[in-house]
Scaffold this motif. Sequence first.
Motif, PDB file in Angstrom:
ATOM      1  N   THR A 195      40.278 -75.779   2.862  1.00  0.00           N
ATOM      2  CA  THR A 195      40.620 -76.511   1.641  1.00  0.00           C
ATOM      3  C   THR A 195      39.588 -77.603   1.394  1.00  0.00           C
ATOM      4  O   THR A 195      38.740 -77.901   2.252  1.00  0.00           O
ATOM      5  CB  THR A 195      42.009 -77.150   1.762  1.00  0.00           C
ATOM      6  N   ALA A 196      39.709 -78.234   0.224  1.00  0.00           N
ATOM      7  CA  ALA A 196      38.810 -79.345  -0.072  1.00  0.00           C
ATOM      8  C   ALA A 196      39.022 -80.495   0.896  1.00  0.00           C
ATOM      9  O   ALA A 196      38.062 -81.143   1.333  1.00  0.00           O
ATOM     10  CB  ALA A 196      39.015 -79.809  -1.516  1.00  0.00           C
ATOM     11  N   ASP A 197      40.266 -80.751   1.270  1.00  0.00           N
ATOM     12  CA  ASP A 197      40.535 -81.835   2.222  1.00  0.00           C
ATOM     13  C   ASP A 197      40.063 -81.482   3.628  1.00  0.00           C
ATOM     14  O   ASP A 197      39.670 -82.377   4.395  1.00  0.00           O
ATOM     15  CB  ASP A 197      42.026 -82.182   2.223  1.00  0.00           C
ATOM     16  N   ASP A 198      40.116 -80.199   4.001  1.00  0.00           N
ATOM     17  CA  ASP A 198      39.528 -79.788   5.282  1.00  0.00           C
ATOM     18  C   ASP A 198      38.053 -80.167   5.310  1.00  0.00           C
ATOM     19  O   ASP A 198      37.547 -80.689   6.320  1.00  0.00           O
ATOM     20  CB  ASP A 198      39.654 -78.274   5.476  1.00  0.00           C
ATOM     21  N   TYR A 199      37.362 -79.907   4.218  1.00  0.00           N
ATOM     22  CA  TYR A 199      35.937 -80.235   4.121  1.00  0.00           C
ATOM     23  C   TYR A 199      35.734 -81.747   4.209  1.00  0.00           C
ATOM     24  O   TYR A 199      34.844 -82.223   4.935  1.00  0.00           O
ATOM     25  CB  TYR A 199      35.374 -79.692   2.810  1.00  0.00           C
ATOM     26  N   ARG A 200      36.564 -82.513   3.504  1.00  0.00           N
ATOM     27  CA  ARG A 200      36.446 -83.974   3.560  1.00  0.00           C
ATOM     28  C   ARG A 200      36.621 -84.479   4.993  1.00  0.00           C
ATOM     29  O   ARG A 200      35.903 -85.394   5.435  1.00  0.00           O
ATOM     30  CB  ARG A 200      37.499 -84.617   2.656  1.00  0.00           C
ATOM     31  N   GLY A 220      35.379 -77.689  -5.161  1.00  0.00           N
ATOM     32  CA  GLY A 220      36.306 -78.718  -4.708  1.00  0.00           C
ATOM     33  C   GLY A 220      37.747 -78.392  -5.033  1.00  0.00           C
ATOM     34  O   GLY A 220      38.642 -79.228  -4.838  1.00  0.00           O
ATOM     35  N   SER A 221      38.005 -77.179  -5.512  1.00  0.00           N
ATOM     36  CA  SER A 221      39.348 -76.751  -5.910  1.00  0.00           C
ATOM     37  C   SER A 221      39.945 -75.828  -4.867  1.00  0.00           C
ATOM     38  O   SER A 221      39.331 -74.810  -4.507  1.00  0.00           O
ATOM     39  CB  SER A 221      39.275 -76.030  -7.263  1.00  0.00           C
ATOM     40  N   ASP A 222      41.139 -76.131  -4.396  1.00  0.00           N
ATOM     41  CA  ASP A 222      41.785 -75.273  -3.404  1.00  0.00           C
ATOM     42  C   ASP A 222      42.074 -73.869  -3.931  1.00  0.00           C
ATOM     43  O   ASP A 222      41.840 -72.888  -3.210  1.00  0.00           O
ATOM     44  CB  ASP A 222      43.078 -75.920  -2.897  1.00  0.00           C
ATOM     45  N   PRO A 223      42.572 -73.703  -5.177  1.00  0.00           N
ATOM     46  CA  PRO A 223      42.768 -72.339  -5.681  1.00  0.00           C
ATOM     47  C   PRO A 223      41.463 -71.534  -5.736  1.00  0.00           C
ATOM     48  O   PRO A 223      41.446 -70.344  -5.411  1.00  0.00           O
ATOM     49  CB  PRO A 223      43.353 -72.560  -7.079  1.00  0.00           C
ATOM     50  N   PRO A 252      35.258 -66.559 -10.939  1.00  0.00           N
ATOM     51  CA  PRO A 252      36.375 -65.963 -11.675  1.00  0.00           C
ATOM     52  C   PRO A 252      37.686 -66.707 -11.448  1.00  0.00           C
ATOM     53  O   PRO A 252      38.075 -66.963 -10.306  1.00  0.00           O
ATOM     54  CB  PRO A 252      36.435 -64.539 -11.123  1.00  0.00           C
ATOM     55  N   GLY A 253      38.329 -67.063 -12.564  1.00  0.00           N
ATOM     56  CA  GLY A 253      39.606 -67.768 -12.507  1.00  0.00           C
ATOM     57  C   GLY A 253      39.497 -69.271 -12.494  1.00  0.00           C
ATOM     58  O   GLY A 253      40.515 -69.964 -12.552  1.00  0.00           O
ATOM     59  N   GLU A 254      38.282 -69.838 -12.433  1.00  0.00           N
ATOM     60  CA  GLU A 254      38.128 -71.291 -12.387  1.00  0.00           C
ATOM     61  C   GLU A 254      38.589 -71.921 -13.706  1.00  0.00           C
ATOM     62  O   GLU A 254      38.092 -71.566 -14.778  1.00  0.00           O
ATOM     63  CB  GLU A 254      36.668 -71.663 -12.120  1.00  0.00           C
ATOM     64  N   SER A 255      39.527 -72.855 -13.613  1.00  0.00           N
ATOM     65  CA  SER A 255      40.057 -73.546 -14.791  1.00  0.00           C
ATOM     66  C   SER A 255      39.351 -74.887 -14.976  1.00  0.00           C
ATOM     67  O   SER A 255      38.563 -75.321 -14.121  1.00  0.00           O
ATOM     68  CB  SER A 255      41.554 -73.784 -14.630  1.00  0.00           C
ATOM     69  N   ASP A 256      39.667 -75.560 -16.079  1.00  0.00           N
ATOM     70  CA  ASP A 256      39.131 -76.902 -16.306  1.00  0.00           C
ATOM     71  C   ASP A 256      39.558 -77.846 -15.179  1.00  0.00           C
ATOM     72  O   ASP A 256      38.763 -78.684 -14.728  1.00  0.00           O
ATOM     73  CB  ASP A 256      39.613 -77.455 -17.647  1.00  0.00           C
ATOM     74  N   GLN A 257      40.811 -77.728 -14.717  1.00  0.00           N
ATOM     75  CA  GLN A 257      41.292 -78.580 -13.634  1.00  0.00           C
ATOM     76  C   GLN A 257      40.558 -78.279 -12.330  1.00  0.00           C
ATOM     77  O   GLN A 257      40.227 -79.185 -11.563  1.00  0.00           O
ATOM     78  CB  GLN A 257      42.794 -78.406 -13.430  1.00  0.00           C
ATOM     79  N   ASP A 258      40.314 -76.998 -12.079  1.00  0.00           N
ATOM     80  CA  ASP A 258      39.557 -76.624 -10.875  1.00  0.00           C
ATOM     81  C   ASP A 258      38.174 -77.276 -10.899  1.00  0.00           C
ATOM     82  O   ASP A 258      37.708 -77.806  -9.884  1.00  0.00           O
ATOM     83  CB  ASP A 258      39.394 -75.103 -10.798  1.00  0.00           C
ATOM     84  N   PHE A 259      37.523 -77.237 -12.046  1.00  0.00           N
ATOM     85  CA  PHE A 259      36.193 -77.837 -12.141  1.00  0.00           C
ATOM     86  C   PHE A 259      36.270 -79.347 -11.989  1.00  0.00           C
ATOM     87  O   PHE A 259      35.410 -79.962 -11.330  1.00  0.00           O
ATOM     88  CB  PHE A 259      35.534 -77.468 -13.472  1.00  0.00           C
ATOM     89  N   ALA A 260      37.307 -79.966 -12.552  1.00  0.00           N
ATOM     90  CA  ALA A 260      37.491 -81.413 -12.386  1.00  0.00           C
ATOM     91  C   ALA A 260      37.664 -81.769 -10.911  1.00  0.00           C
ATOM     92  O   ALA A 260      37.173 -82.812 -10.455  1.00  0.00           O
ATOM     93  CB  ALA A 260      38.695 -81.886 -13.196  1.00  0.00           C
ATOM     94  N   ASP A 261      38.344 -80.905 -10.161  1.00  0.00           N
ATOM     95  CA  ASP A 261      38.506 -81.143  -8.720  1.00  0.00           C
ATOM     96  C   ASP A 261      37.164 -81.075  -7.993  1.00  0.00           C
ATOM     97  O   ASP A 261      36.941 -81.808  -7.014  1.00  0.00           O
ATOM     98  CB  ASP A 261      39.469 -80.116  -8.126  1.00  0.00           C
TER      99      ASP A 261
END
Length: 468
Positions: A295-300, A282-285, A324-333
């Motif tokens: 993007t996540a909004d494209d999917y929505r 669910g994270s755009d990055p 690779p590269g997934e941050s805590d914020q990315d996972f929250a998204d």
Amino acid sequence: MDSVVVAALKKKVLIKTYGCQMNVYDSARMADVLAPLGYGPTDTLDGADMVILNTCHIREKASEKVFSELGRIRAEKNRARERGVEMIVAVAGCVAQAEGEEIMARAPYVDLVFGPQAYHRLPEMIAAADPSARHPVVDTEFPVESKFDFLPEPSAGSNCSAFLSVQEGCDKFCSFCVVPYTRGAEYSRPVAAVLREARSLVSQGISEITLLGQNVNAYHGEGSGSGDWGLGRLIRELAEIDGLDRIRYMTSHPLDVDDDLISAHGEVPALMPYLHLPVQSGSDPVLSAMNRRHTADDYRRVVDRLRSARPDLAFSSDFIVGHPGESDQDFADTLRLVSDIGYAQAYSFKYSARPGTPAAQTTEQVPEAIKSERLQSLQQLLGAQQLAFNQSAAGTNQDVLVERHGNRAGQLVGRGPYMQAVHFDGPERLLNTLVDVKILEGFANSLAGEVVTGVSVPGGEPIERAIA
């Protein structure tokens, strides 16, 4: 199956299938190819004349699992040789395609190694094999011709549902995925060939067909003098086949959900109200790093349009945590997207590096402990959504396609429109039929119900109901 072929089935073949529904389809077609050679199916290794491991390369340590299984098969091959029988051992599918040389080096007792595009040549490979010589026959080249042009008519057996492959390969090149390297470029079967196979399956008693493809909604099959057909048009034509009650398709990519396919969901009653639409994150990055190209909004927005066309449509999806590269914020998204969409079911995995893929080359690998923690959190949320969805079915009536016996006497198991397993009591005669079932209770992974008999009035309320 032709009676002459049945009479000739004197040898036994064990086909073990790993991975996706496409592999299940491929294994069934291998059985069709082998039947004229005298091979009938068996579920046991003991006494098998031929063993085929139809492998999957998506998950981590897939090849090690294959070699572990091959060790067990080697012991049985040696015992068979002591009885004067030369068992043929084959490794097929995506591990064979990607790691054929390693298989030959580590398991010289393997007789055949072939990729997912070559199994139509099984008769030639078997004729060339010499199980006593330890020189395996290897066929991992992508053929110029389509394997589908050389396969026999499918055998439905005693089933009431079947897979039908309409598209293969992938041109998307997601950073984590080996499919473009093991299955090759996208290929869509001609419309006439798909319709011919579907009609053959229905004539054998199949009432539900699931259309398969690595990116099935990228289907662009050659029509008869009218250009290429998309998946929506193909579904509409399939729905005209008398006796085909249900149509499903998988797996889809959000980029290829077009207007006609969305309309088909609202206009074709046979198209089931359940769609597997993988998003992965669910994270755009992260989606960008995955090369998903949406993007996540494209999917929505795609989900919103599909639900506008058919409000009772339910979704399942795939998720990868710890790319690779997934941050805590990315996972929250990702958790936020799951909460926004609401899934009936989902498959979630920890990222595992696949050799040769771009994501495997990066140094931004997420620690294993963090991946495990995130996966647990995601699965807890997805599990709660699935339970809530199943419980919401209580009190409704569903058409259930009855597929098998349950775990106790008198119990049958089928699948409703939303793919849940539905357990109920009923007589043997209901097998392989569509039955009206009142859902009594929903559980984490299944539903419980009772058969409804009698004529239904508008709105689905039965005039009379009883256990059949």
